[in-house]
Scaffold this motif. Structure first.
Motif, PDB file in Angstrom:
ATOM      1  N   ASP A   1       0.825  -1.215   0.000  1.00 36.90           N
ATOM      2  CA  ASP A   1       0.000   0.000   0.000  1.00 36.90           C
ATOM      3  C   ASP A   1       0.858   1.263   0.000  1.00 36.90           C
ATOM      4  OD1 ASP A   1      -2.255  -1.544  -0.031  1.00 36.90           O
ATOM      5  OD2 ASP A   1      -2.675  -1.364   2.122  1.00 36.90           O
TER       6      ASP A   1
ATOM      7  N   HIS B   1      -1.323  -4.634  -2.862  1.00 34.78           N
ATOM      8  CA  HIS B   1      -2.442  -3.757  -2.531  1.00 34.78           C
ATOM      9  C   HIS B   1      -3.399  -4.547  -1.645  1.00 34.78           C
ATOM     10  CE1 HIS B   1      -1.005  -1.000  -5.646  1.00 34.78           C
ATOM     11  NE2 HIS B   1      -0.890  -2.072  -6.434  1.00 34.78           N
TER      12      HIS B   1
ATOM     13  N   THR C   1      -8.614  -2.605  -2.227  1.00 35.92           N
ATOM     14  CA  THR C   1      -9.121  -2.114  -3.502  1.00 35.92           C
ATOM     15  C   THR C   1     -10.615  -2.384  -3.560  1.00 35.92           C
ATOM     16  OG1 THR C   1      -8.829  -4.205  -4.694  1.00 35.92           O
ATOM     17  CG2 THR C   1      -6.916  -2.721  -4.594  1.00 35.92           C
TER      18      THR C   1
END
Length: 958
Positions: A25, A91, A94
């Motif tokens: 992130d 990530h 999302t």
């Protein structure tokens, strides 16, 4: 003051030395190679939603909440099972991931009770927490159709629903709340190693099952609590939490049971203990526990606990409750009277291996400074005193060589006379984990203990030696190593005296020490002895763990020396994965020895005859110390019977139940004029006491314990003493009543005095322990962070000393009248004399002592399982029920000593170790026959005990 919150990283830490850098992130994080993305994210402070993952067990990847996206990779892999890679870009949040997580959570909630407000886990439920984390606001699927939640569906019986299992005394199992994450199953397998739980059924039919669809109480579950700790919902819940509610603050302290020294969070609501939770940062237990430390703390509030001091003139009188001042003044006056009438050495004391280092130090100080003699001893006299002697002679220090983490690098484990799964279960779990990874196992024990063959573990060699032949068998192992040239010559030349080794080698190579001769003597296959010796010598890192089956013999010290010889000969000393490791029985038996509880040694194992050592204490305490060793416990009892020993202060020990030859112990106590018992309960020794001083539990005091690996751990007060005083305060007030100017304000001041006078504790203080968590002595300027592994570059004594170990058969022999050999030991659910565990729900598993007897011996005597039998020796007799099992060899019987109505030690003899007087509990010639009731001795004892425990009630004022 709030709850101590420990970070759950989701997966275990990697031990790789190679580092990997990735981006999570937008944040860069560097972690060891092999780390999971989940753990790496948590290291960066980014928590990924999870349900099936926890850092106590390996990744599983079943809940599908921890999905992430990785640049350059398709799909949404689970972060718990995906290892990091250099340059990886991850990530965790999302739009796609959020939608998937909410959908997964909806499925969980659609088959889960929505009774959150009345649920025991309300406020401590990971399912509840993660539902909020993923933003769940609605469940589109409804609750109709197949489910595990409701007892009935549309008025019809729902066969997928199961009733709550409340059979275990400490926790409940509610299948309707199970999300089948398998954390409990994996904890049972990977952490505890019992394999008592499984997932039965497939798909929507899946559910957790103890054993073969059994109740928890009927299954192989050992109630260690690992499953309860791992459960993310209220499926497995402590009954104490259900009854009391969620805790609101916690304190880290140390367990007061065995010598492992587990760290726990005592979680409280006000001054009420809600539960004990194993502390992940505890270096001895690493977040694991056993049934005793986790659940068996109810004795602290048991109705039989004595909270007021009591005195009586004669042991036939009822007890009379008095004030602390009256009790202590009376005790001081009696001790002074006895010394005036019978001489300075006519009184003494026994320190407790259940009390703290600070309290033990004060008791020996009271005896040396106040009584002006060295008549002090401790329970180690009857357990590990041969360890002190044997390791002191060979290595130069009286303690084990390794830390518990060392087992993770061991290739060959040799267990001699120890039953770790019952007596040291948390360490045994770590040992079993290593064995499941491929380490080899050798067991020397007359019984087939559980670790010989258990789930996914089987010993390569079990030598079921005849009780009393330890020295011969261990020396035979060395015979093979020497005669086949398997010894480590380089290690021996560098670290030991070569001439002494050659003398020892010539001795062990004698034909009478060969496996062929010894095997016949010990009833062991000679080829098994040879194969075991070769495996230990050539199998890599070899570690020896031993227990009371080594020390409690007439040649206990000799066996310890033989073990040390074996370790030195194979070079298994001074590095991780090896060593000589005594498994200590009580929580602070190591500490009680360290603190100078032996009659010949001052703190730090320094002999009382040393002028320089005495000068340290004489200048500090302002008295002249006796330079002659005092009386050991057996000598005190002998002297009492002879009429020259008349007064005894016993802190936290029950010698009438724990020491051998109960009739002799009773005679000695009965001959004394002032016996002072300082304990939680009116124990068996209190039957002969004139003063009772109520003690405090480990929950009610500050201090330190020292465990089997020499680890000094803090004990922290979590509630006020129910008796009004911590044990150290009681001893201090007694010292003041005897005229000593003690004025300690806190146990930390006592530790400061210990550190000031004891070189191995020189750097230890409460502030330092707060900083370090715990340390292993020696901890001084030469080893400021403590000493996890001893003898790395050299032995404490300089050169390791090889000593001949000639086998001398015990004087206790079988014959026509007593053809069987009795040996004794412990069981998992009970502890020592049972004073604590018998006053908990642990009695559900072990409510009485049983006599294990081989089917062949039982058949010859016409005995069936469960029959009452009479157990007779040259010393006495008792009755108990038979347990027919092939765990014992023909000719050997076995029992525990946890219950005073059995009093197994009325059977044991007064034979003892030649060097230390440690009793020979493990070899008693006996006969077994059918019985129709208690023995005459048991009836007399029961009547005397009931009469002795009477407490006078105060008459109402007119």
């Amino acid at each position: 003051m709030g709850l101590i919150q420990e970070i759950d990283y989701g997966t275990p830490a990697s031990t790789s030395e190679k580092q990997v850098t990735l981006t999570v992130d937008g944040f860069t994080v560097t972690v060891p190679e092999g780390t999971s993305i989940m753990r790496a994210s948590m290291e960066a402070g980014i928590a990924i939603p999870k349900l099936c993952a926890t850092d106590m067990v390996d990744a599983f990847g079943s809940c599908r909440l921890c999905l992430v996206e990785i640049d350059g990779r398709n799909g949404t892999p689970s972060s718990c099972t995906t290892p990091v890679a250099p340059g990886m870009v991850v990530h965790t949040q999302t739009g796609r991931l959020k939608d998937i997580r909410r959908g997964v959570m909806e499925l969980y909630i659609s088959d889960h009770p929505l009774d959150c407000l009345t649920c025991a886990a309300n406020g401590d439920c990971e399912l509840q927490t993660q539902a909020g984390v993923v933003g769940l606001r609605d469940v589109r699927y409804g609750y109709e159709g197949d489910n595990h939640v409701f007892k009935k569906n549309d008025g019809a019986e729902n066969f997928k629903w199961m009733a709550k299992d409340e059979s275990n005394p400490y926790f409940t199992y509610d299948p309707s709340k199970c999300i089948v994450c398998s954390r409990c199953v994996r904890a049972c397998e990977e952490v505890q190693g019992t394999f008592a739980l499984t997932i039965e059924g497939r798909g929507f039919e899946s559910r957790v099952s103890p054993g073969m669809h059994q109740l928890f109480i009927d299954s192989e579950c050992v109630s260690c609590g690992a499953c309860v700790q791992a459960c993310p919902t209220a499926t497995l819940s402590e009954k104490s939490v259900i009854k009391i509610g969620q805790p609101e603050h916690s304190v880290v302290t140390t367990c007061a049971y065995c010598g492992v020294g587990c760290s726990f969070k005592a979680e409280m609501r006000g001054d009420e203990l809600v539960r004990m939770v194993p502390y992940k940062d505890g270096k001895a237990n690493r977040g694991h526990s056993c049934v005793k430390g986790r659940f068996a703390y109810g004795y602290s509030t048991h109705k039989e606990r004595i909270l007021n001091p009591m005195i009586r003139e004669k042991v036939t009188d009822p007890w009379r409750e008095v004030s602390w001042e009256e009790a202590l003044t009376h005790t001081a006056n009696e001790f002074r009277r006895i010394q005036y009438q019978y001489g300075r050495t006519s009184i003494g004391g026994i320190t407790s291996s259940r009390c703290t280092n600070e309290e033990t130090y004060l008791v020996q100080k009271l005896i040396r400074q106040g009584f002006r003699n060295n008549n002090v001893d401790t329970c180690a006299r009857v357990c590990h005193s041969p360890t002190g002697y044997g390791l002191g002679q060979t290595f130069g220090t009286s303690a084990g060589t390794q830390d518990f983490d060392s087992i993770e690098q061991t290739d060959v484990v040799m267990i001699i006379g120890a039953n770790p799964t019952d007596a040291h279960p948390v360490f045994a779990s770590r040992m079993k984990k290593r064995l499941r990874k491929g380490a080899k196992l050798i067991v020397l024990d007359p019984r087939r203990t559980d670790i010989v063959r258990s789930a996914h573990i089987e010993a390569q060699h079990h030598l079921p030696l005849k009780p009393g032949t330890n020295v011969a068998v261990v020396t035979a192992l060395s015979h093979v190593i020497v005669t086949e040239g398997l010894f480590d010559e380089a290690f021996i030349r560098e670290r030991c005296d070569w001439d002494e080794f050659q003398d020892w080698a010539s001795f062990v190579a004698l034909p009478e020490n060969s496996p062929e001769v010894v095997g016949q003597l010990a009833n062991v296959d000679p080829e098994e002895i040879r194969s075991a010796a070769r495996l230990f010598a050539t199998g890599g890192n070899g570690a020896i763990y031993y227990g009371l089956g080594v020390t409690e013999h007439s040649q206990g010290s000799t066996t310890v020396i033989a073990i040390a010889n074996l370790a030195m000969a194979t070079g298994n000393i001074g590095r991780p994965g090896v060593g000589v490791n005594p498994l200590r029985g009580q929580n602070n038996v190591q500490g009680s020895c360290d603190m100078g509880s032996f009659p010949h040694e001052l703190p730090g194992y320094r002999h009382v005859s040393g002028d320089a050592v005495r000068d340290i204490y004489e200048s500090l305490w302002g008295v002249k110390l006796d330079d002659e060793p005092g009386l050991r416990i057996p000598n005190m009892l002998d002297a009492a019977v002879d009429g020259s020993f008349k007064g005894l202060y016993v802190q936290g020990e029950d010698i009438l139940q724990s020491d051998p030859d109960t009739k002799h112990v009773a005679a000695g106590l009965a001959a004394m004029e002032c016996v002072v018992v300082h304990d939680l309960f009116l124990n068996e020794t209190a039957n002969y006491a004139h003063v009772f001083l109520p003690g405090s539990t480990f929950l009610e005091k500050d201090g330190t314990f020292t465990n089997a690996e020499r680890r000094i751990n803090r004990v922290r007060k979590v509630m006020a003493p129910k008796n009004g005083l911590a044990d150290w305060e009681v001893t201090q007030k007694l010292a003041q009543a005897m005229g000593l100017a003690w004025n300690y304000q806190h146990p930390s001041e006592i530790m400061d005095e210990i550190a000031k006078t004891t070189p191995s504790f020189a750097k230890v203080s409460y502030d330092y322990l707060e900083k370090m968590g715990s340390v292993q002595w020696p901890c001084n300027e030469q080893a400021p962070e403590g000493t996890p592994i001893m003898h790395i570059s050299g032995f404490v004594r300089g050169k390791g000393k090889f000593i001949r170990t000639e086998y001398v058969a015990t004087d206790e022999r079988t014959g026509p009248r007593f053809p069987l050999l009795l040996t004794t030991g412990r069981i998992l659910s009970q502890y020592n004399v049972g004073a604590q565990t018998r006053r908990t729900d642990n009695v559900m598993w072990h409510s009485e002592d049983r006599l294990e007897i081989h089917p062949h011996d039982a058949e010859n005597r016409g005995l069936r399982d469960g029959d009452w039998v009479r157990l007779t020796s040259r010393s006495g007799e008792t009755t108990l029920r038979a347990l027919i099992t092939d765990k014992v060899s023909p000719g050997v019987v076995y029992t525990t000593f946890h219950h005073p109505d059995t009093q197994a030690n009325v059977i044991t003899t007064d034979f003892s170790d030649w060097a230390t007087n440690c009793p020979e509990y493990k070899v008693t010639a006996v006969q077994v026959g059918a019985s129709n009731g208690p023995s005459e001795w048991q009836r007399d004892y029961d009547e005397q005990a009931r009469n002795s425990r009477r407490i006078a009630t105060l008459e109402a004022a007119e």
